[in-house]
Design a protein around this motif. Structure first.
Motif, PDB file in Angstrom:
ATOM      1  N   PHE A 197       0.837  -1.192   0.000  1.00 43.63           N
ATOM      2  CA  PHE A 197       0.000   0.000   0.000  1.00 43.63           C
ATOM      3  C   PHE A 197       0.881   1.255   0.000  1.00 43.63           C
ATOM      4  O   PHE A 197       2.007   1.252   0.468  1.00 43.63           O
ATOM      5  N   CYS A 198       0.339   2.333  -0.562  1.00 39.11           N
ATOM      6  CA  CYS A 198       1.043   3.615  -0.666  1.00 39.11           C
ATOM      7  C   CYS A 198       2.365   3.448  -1.412  1.00 39.11           C
ATOM      8  O   CYS A 198       3.422   3.926  -0.977  1.00 39.11           O
ATOM      9  N   PHE A 199       2.314   2.797  -2.542  1.00 37.92           N
ATOM     10  CA  PHE A 199       3.487   2.569  -3.371  1.00 37.92           C
ATOM     11  C   PHE A 199       3.864   3.874  -4.075  1.00 37.92           C
ATOM     12  O   PHE A 199       3.046   4.488  -4.752  1.00 37.92           O
ATOM     13  N   GLY A 200       5.104   4.311  -3.908  1.00 39.07           N
ATOM     14  CA  GLY A 200       5.591   5.488  -4.629  1.00 39.07           C
ATOM     15  C   GLY A 200       5.322   6.809  -3.936  1.00 39.07           C
ATOM     16  O   GLY A 200       5.047   7.806  -4.592  1.00 39.07           O
ATOM     17  N   ILE A 201       5.408   6.841  -2.611  1.00 41.14           N
ATOM     18  CA  ILE A 201       5.231   8.107  -1.903  1.00 41.14           C
ATOM     19  C   ILE A 201       6.532   8.903  -1.955  1.00 41.14           C
ATOM     20  O   ILE A 201       7.551   8.434  -2.432  1.00 41.14           O
ATOM     21  N   GLY A 202       6.481  10.125  -1.434  1.00 41.79           N
ATOM     22  CA  GLY A 202       7.694  10.926  -1.331  1.00 41.79           C
ATOM     23  C   GLY A 202       7.924  11.822  -2.531  1.00 41.79           C
ATOM     24  O   GLY A 202       6.986  12.365  -3.113  1.00 41.79           O
ATOM     25  N   SER A 203       9.171  11.966  -2.926  1.00 44.38           N
ATOM     26  CA  SER A 203       9.582  12.884  -3.981  1.00 44.38           C
ATOM     27  C   SER A 203       8.780  12.673  -5.261  1.00 44.38           C
ATOM     28  O   SER A 203       8.360  11.560  -5.582  1.00 44.38           O
ATOM     29  N   SER A 204       8.602  13.762  -6.020  1.00 45.66           N
ATOM     30  CA  SER A 204       7.801  13.714  -7.239  1.00 45.66           C
ATOM     31  C   SER A 204       8.617  13.343  -8.472  1.00 45.66           C
ATOM     32  O   SER A 204       8.140  13.498  -9.587  1.00 45.66           O
ATOM     33  N   ARG A 205       9.828  12.816  -8.310  1.00 44.92           N
ATOM     34  CA  ARG A 205      10.700  12.539  -9.459  1.00 44.92           C
ATOM     35  C   ARG A 205      10.035  11.591 -10.466  1.00 44.92           C
ATOM     36  O   ARG A 205       9.556  10.506 -10.124  1.00 44.92           O
ATOM     37  N   GLU A 206       9.988  12.015 -11.723  1.00 46.85           N
ATOM     38  CA  GLU A 206       9.385  11.207 -12.776  1.00 46.85           C
ATOM     39  C   GLU A 206      10.231   9.978 -13.104  1.00 46.85           C
ATOM     40  O   GLU A 206       9.716   8.979 -13.625  1.00 46.85           O
ATOM     41  N   GLN A 207      11.525  10.032 -12.798  1.00 45.48           N
ATOM     42  CA  GLN A 207      12.409   8.928 -13.171  1.00 45.48           C
ATOM     43  C   GLN A 207      12.027   7.623 -12.488  1.00 45.48           C
ATOM     44  O   GLN A 207      12.386   6.547 -12.970  1.00 45.48           O
ATOM     45  N   ALA A 208      11.309   7.685 -11.359  1.00 40.12           N
ATOM     46  CA  ALA A 208      10.899   6.453 -10.683  1.00 40.12           C
ATOM     47  C   ALA A 208      10.031   5.607 -11.599  1.00 40.12           C
ATOM     48  O   ALA A 208      10.174   4.380 -11.673  1.00 40.12           O
ATOM     49  N   ALA A 209       9.117   6.252 -12.314  1.00 43.51           N
ATOM     50  CA  ALA A 209       8.265   5.530 -13.256  1.00 43.51           C
ATOM     51  C   ALA A 209       9.055   5.088 -14.484  1.00 43.51           C
ATOM     52  O   ALA A 209       8.921   3.948 -14.957  1.00 43.51           O
ATOM     53  N   VAL A 210       9.895   5.973 -14.997  1.00 41.80           N
ATOM     54  CA  VAL A 210      10.650   5.667 -16.212  1.00 41.80           C
ATOM     55  C   VAL A 210      11.603   4.497 -15.971  1.00 41.80           C
ATOM     56  O   VAL A 210      11.796   3.631 -16.844  1.00 41.80           O
ATOM     57  N   ALA A 211      12.202   4.418 -14.787  1.00 40.09           N
ATOM     58  CA  ALA A 211      13.135   3.333 -14.475  1.00 40.09           C
ATOM     59  C   ALA A 211      12.430   1.981 -14.482  1.00 40.09           C
ATOM     60  O   ALA A 211      12.987   0.976 -14.950  1.00 40.09           O
ATOM     61  N   ILE A 212      11.205   1.924 -13.967  1.00 47.11           N
ATOM     62  CA  ILE A 212      10.446   0.665 -13.978  1.00 47.11           C
ATOM     63  C   ILE A 212      10.141   0.243 -15.409  1.00 47.11           C
ATOM     64  O   ILE A 212      10.292  -0.923 -15.780  1.00 47.11           O
ATOM     65  N   LEU A 213       9.739   1.196 -16.231  1.00 45.06           N
ATOM     66  CA  LEU A 213       9.499   0.900 -17.645  1.00 45.06           C
ATOM     67  C   LEU A 213      10.781   0.436 -18.337  1.00 45.06           C
ATOM     68  O   LEU A 213      10.765  -0.499 -19.147  1.00 45.06           O
ATOM     69  N   ALA A 214      11.876   1.101 -18.007  1.00 42.23           N
ATOM     70  CA  ALA A 214      13.152   0.743 -18.626  1.00 42.23           C
ATOM     71  C   ALA A 214      13.558  -0.682 -18.283  1.00 42.23           C
ATOM     72  O   ALA A 214      14.232  -1.355 -19.068  1.00 42.23           O
ATOM     73  N   LYS A 215      13.125  -1.154 -17.146  1.00 44.68           N
ATOM     74  CA  LYS A 215      13.407  -2.528 -16.718  1.00 44.68           C
ATOM     75  C   LYS A 215      12.557  -3.533 -17.492  1.00 44.68           C
ATOM     76  O   LYS A 215      12.766  -4.751 -17.375  1.00 44.68           O
ATOM     77  N   GLY A 216      11.617  -3.063 -18.287  1.00 45.75           N
ATOM     78  CA  GLY A 216      10.773  -3.956 -19.075  1.00 45.75           C
ATOM     79  C   GLY A 216       9.502  -4.372 -18.374  1.00 45.75           C
ATOM     80  O   GLY A 216       8.825  -5.315 -18.803  1.00 45.75           O
TER      81      GLY A 216
END
Length: 680
Positions: A560-579
């Motif tokens: 629950f509450c996955f991805g709280i904290g800083s608003s950095r967009e790279q968190a999403a992009v890194a997951i996508l980059a991992k496939g």
């Protein structure tokens, strides 16, 4: 403090009140308002649906220039609807540096070039301006690139925040997307006792229900207690539903609100040139509110019902350094907590009634020795009214230091910030550690009258003549409702979007995973990092074994509450980059979800799946390959989970991803979608 508070009924029920007659087409007021502003929507809007919206207005403030850079960066040259966009300058108005003045000049020049409404530094806080000038209006939907957009709910306008990419998309195309949140009904009963204000109501709610009961929900206030709340009280409460964790805080349109608007119309008529009406606050527009009411259906589904008896409230103080900690003023006054600074500023409590309440306490008195007090009106209109009544002069005569209308100390900008070891009491909305200055200071929140009384006494104190209350525990309750299955229509799937998404579940059993755990902060401002490198460091701070365990095509499932904290967009992009094409979680940090979908990473709320995984696997490694598979049937808006080769198979409904939002993923994200539309 609400120690050991037991709410009367915290339980999950199948909502017996109306569920026997739950209509397939019944909607909450929030869903109905979203329906009005949805674009290319199939069928009725429901909580959980991803919809494309064209809001009535979008406001940006000091961040207008970064939004403009995004706007120009995606190839946009013209604002789609000039009447939709509002720009204000309010956050850093005390900053007279060449750099800030240049930024302000850039924003003003951009607004002038595109012919959009612009309010310069000194006019006031953007949210207050939107109320005063009718951009936020009953039965409409207005958004802003600021978290306190919830405030518009105080006048019956559905207000919610968007990020900068969304704002740029609205400028360019008139629209963006929104996932309709679950709706929580907050039933207010009773009447506020003397000396208790709207600020006390929301501080009490944040302290009473401090276990994320309304996190990422749309809150709808109702009940007989609403009628005793002034419009200023409602604005304060709606404003701080942000701190409560909600994405909106909507009050009903009632006679008290309509009377308030009649007063605003009369004022605007006096101020307008002869023979002209205000473009947004006028009799014709108010008549549309009267003739086209938007009420939630009595048999509409609410995810939960919370209740609070206003008659059992007393003055409360929030903190130190947390809105989730609320104590009665009686408790804190007895502790003789000395203060160094007091603040009467912000969009929460710096309207005329707030300044008047503080002036009534301070008139003819002086600040306690060693105490500094700062006052800034929510707008130039508020300050002019306060000066006309003599309240502003009373505050200054008592020793308060005036600041220009704007955010200032509330956001930690300008003069008068808290220093190491100091204690401050403020009528603002946030007392997070370090927000108003030093992280080694303590910050409390209270009503304007209590802030003023504390400044005079030199410690947290009651206003003179007020007496401590014997009421210690307010009457409140919460009920969670389980939504029964309701047959729905089949969702249309674009030919270019997959009909289903399937993969093996990789289970990361952690709640409150922050974006630093997903994408380490040390890489955030290294702009030359390749996509391969981003994939390599994905989840590095969470689990060093993640890289070896996860394969392209896996479905990442978190708590629950996955991805709280800083608003950095790279968190999403890194997951996508991992496939990884999709993340499932019990719930998400709202900014992470917005950034994810804006970058074409699918996110699904799947709380039941989390429960099943925890029962099946218990405690274990940080990252686990489960052998379970999950399939998202897009047309049916269902997930199908097979619990291993020999386990059971089950399905659950999820939010509908409409065709207009599917196109966002097809184009590789929101910026790609905007570029495609601009080329069309």
């Amino acid at each position: 403090m609400f120690r050991g508070l037991t709410l009367y009924a915290q339980r999950t029920v199948r909502c017996q009140r109306c569920f026997a007659s739950l209509a397939a087409d019944a909607q909450t007021r929030t869903e109905k308002l979203v329906q009005r502003y949805a674009v290319d929507q199939q069928g009725k809007v429901r909580s959980g649906n991803y919809v494309s919206i064209r809001p009535q207005h979008v406001m940006s403030h000091d961040n207008s220039w970064p939004v403009a850079m995004k706007f120009m960066g995606i190839g946009a040259t013209e604002i789609k609807d000039r009447n939709q966009v509002v720009m204000t300058l309010d956050h850093d108005v005390q900053n007279k540096s060449e750099k800030n003045l240049q930024k302000y000049a850039n924003i003003e020049a951009f607004a002038k070039k595109h012919g959009v409404d612009f309010y310069p530094a000194g006019r006031g806080i953007g949210h207050q301006i939107l109320i005063e000038e009718g951009y936020a209006f009953p039965n409409t939907m207005t958004v802003a690139s600021d978290s306190h957009s919830n405030m518009y709910g105080g006048v019956g306008c559905l207000g919610t925040p968007v990020v900068r990419t969304d704002a740029a998309a609205i400028w360019a195309t008139g629209k963006t997307w929104w996932q309709v949140p679950p709706v929580a009904q907050v039933v207010l009963t009773g009447v506020l006792p003397p000396g208790v204000t709207g600020k006390d109501v929301i501080v009490a709610l944040c302290g009473l229900f401090n276990n994320d009961e309304v996190l990422n929900h749309a809150v709808e206030f109702s009940g007989p207690g609403v009628s005793c709340l002034s419009i200023d009280d409602r604005l304060s409460i709606a404003n701080m539903t942000t701190e409560w964790g909600a994405l909106s805080g909507l009050f009903p349109v009632d006679d008290r609100l309509l009377d308030w608007y009649r007063g605003r119309i009369a004022r605007k008529a006096r101020e307008a040139p002869a023979g002209s009406d205000h473009p947004r606050i006028n009799e014709e527009r108010l008549s549309t509110v009267l003739n086209d009411a938007v009420e939630g259906d009595c048999n509409a589904f609410h995810a939960k019902t919370l209740s609070l008896d206003l008659g059992t409230l007393v003055p409360y103080v929030s903190g130190p350094n947390s809105v989730k900690v609320a104590s009665t003023l009686t408790e804190l006054a007895a502790q003789n907590i000395a203060i160094n600074k007091a603040y009467l500023v912000s969009c929460t409590n710096a309207r005329q009634s707030d300044l008047s309440a503080a002036a009534a306490v301070m008139r003819g008195k002086k600040l306690a020795p060693g105490v500094e007090m700062y006052v800034a009106a929510a707008s130039s209109e508020v300050q002019a009214d306060s000066e006309s009544s003599g309240d502003w002069q009373a505050l200054i005569a008592a020793g308060a230091k005036p600041l220009p209308a704007g955010c200032g100390p509330c956001i930690g900008l300008g003069t008068g910030l808290l220093e190491d070891g100091e204690v401050g009491i403020s009528a603002t909305n946030r007392n997070f550690k370090g927000r108003m200055g030093s992280a080694k200071a303590l910050a409390y929140l209270a009503s304007p009258a209590v802030v003023a009384a504390s400044a005079i006494a030199g410690k947290i104190a009651f206003p003179q003549g007020a007496s401590p209350s014997t009421i210690i525990q307010p009457v409140a309750s919460v009920r969670n409702h389980e939504r029964p299955e309701v047959a729905g229509s089949v969702n249309r799937v674009l030919k270019s979007f997959p009909e289903r998404i399937k993969g093996e579940i990789v289970w990361c059993d952690v709640d409150n995973l922050n974006t630093d755990g997903i994408y380490p902060g040390k890489y955030t401002y290294q702009d030359d990092i390749s996509r391969d490198k981003m994939a390599e460091v994905c989840m590095e701070n969470y689990d060093t074994n993640f890289q070896q365990l996860v394969k392209a095509g896996d479905i990442l499932v978190g708590g629950f509450c996955f991805g709280i904290g800083s608003s950095r967009e790279q968190a999403a992009v890194a997951i996508l980059a991992k496939g990884i094409p999709m993340v499932c979680a019990g719930s998400f940090g709202d900014i992470f979800k917005r950034n994810s979908i804006n970058n074409a990473l699918l996110c699904l709320d799947t709380p039941y799946l989390i429960e099943r995984l925890r029962v099946a696997f218990g405690a274990g490694p940080a990252t686990r390959r489960t052998g379970w598979t999950i399939t998202w049937e897009v047309a049916r808006s269902k997930i199908i989970v097979r619990e291993g080769s020999e386990g059971p198979t089950w399905e659950r409904a999820v939010g509908t991803l409409g065709p207009s939002v599917q196109s966002l993923f097809v184009e590789g994200g929101l910026e790609g979608l905007v570029k495609a539309e601009l080329k069309a």
